[in-house]
Design an enzyme around this catalytic site. Structure first.
Site, short mmCIF file in Angstrom:
data_model
loop_
_atom_site.label_atom_id
_atom_site.label_comp_id
_atom_site.label_asym_id
_atom_site.label_seq_id
_atom_site.Cartn_x
_atom_site.Cartn_y
_atom_site.Cartn_z
N LEU A 75 0.80 -1.22 0.00
CA LEU A 75 0.00 0.00 0.00
C LEU A 75 0.84 1.28 0.00
O LEU A 75 0.33 2.37 0.21
CB LEU A 75 -0.96 -0.01 1.19
CG LEU A 75 -1.90 -1.23 1.23
CD1 LEU A 75 -2.75 -1.20 2.48
CD2 LEU A 75 -2.76 -1.30 -0.02
N CYS A 76 2.12 1.13 -0.26
CA CYS A 76 3.06 2.25 -0.29
C CYS A 76 2.96 2.97 -1.65
O CYS A 76 2.97 2.32 -2.69
CB CYS A 76 4.46 1.70 -0.06
SG CYS A 76 5.78 2.89 0.04
N MET A 113 8.98 4.93 4.57
CA MET A 113 9.12 3.55 4.09
C MET A 113 10.35 3.41 3.19
O MET A 113 11.02 2.39 3.22
CB MET A 113 7.86 3.09 3.36
CG MET A 113 6.61 3.10 4.24
SD MET A 113 6.82 2.38 5.89
CE MET A 113 7.31 0.73 5.49
N ASP A 128 24.14 -11.11 3.02
CA ASP A 128 24.29 -11.97 1.86
C ASP A 128 25.74 -12.09 1.43
O ASP A 128 26.22 -13.17 1.10
CB ASP A 128 23.44 -11.43 0.71
CG ASP A 128 23.54 -12.31 -0.53
OD1 ASP A 128 23.32 -13.54 -0.41
OD2 ASP A 128 23.84 -11.78 -1.61
#
Length: 159
Positions: A75-76, A113, A128
């Site tokens: 929803l960003c 966000m 990673d």
């Protein structure tokens, strides 16, 4: 703080309508850390990790993450970012690397966000790149430190 804005009156998830909001300069700053063994941190600092410049690659990944936050968070709103700045601080005594991300835009909705995604992606990239030598690394403290702009104005996390 008001109500949850991503739910309509029927309780269904929806994207917030920002059409009536004014464009303002918006800034968000987020931070987080990745903890690791001393020898892993040494490899990062000395540039001897097998996959290359860990922090350089994590910086580029963070910027890409900020630009793609709306693709990852349902929803960003997609935003035209005017700036994303990534900084790393090495804490040798804690065997940690801290990432700080600052995201900026001029728009109708905030960039929290984007800043949080940038930090998360940077720290995941470090994991990673170093997991072959240290699977016990852990990410902690990803949080918003400050936001400026918009109707709610300036907010800063408590120390």
């Amino acid at each position: 703080m008001g109500e949850l804005t991503h739910f309509n009156s029927a309780g269904q998830a929806h994207m917030v309508d920002v059409a009536a909001k004014q464009d303002t300069h918006r800034v968000a700053i987020a931070v987080g850390r990745i903890m690791m063994r001393p020898d892993t941190l040494q490899k990062i600092q000395q540039g001897t990790a097998g996959k290359g410049d860990v922090l350089g690659i994590a910086r580029v990944a963070a910027i890409q993450g900020a630009k793609r936050a709306s693709e990852l968070i349902p929803l960003c709103h997609p935003l035209a970012l005017s700036s994303v700045t990534i900084e790393f601080t090495v804490y040798g005594e804690d065997n940690a690397v801290e990432c700080s991300a600052r995201a900026e835009t001029v728009g109708r909705t905030g960039v929290e966000m984007e800043a949080l995604t940038a930090v998360s992606v940077a720290l995941l990239t470090i994991y990673d790149m170093c997991k072959a030598v240290d699977r016990g690394m852990h990410i902690e403290g990803v949080r918003l430190m400050e936001k400026r702009g918009g109707k709610s104005g300036h907010w800063r996390a408590a120390p």
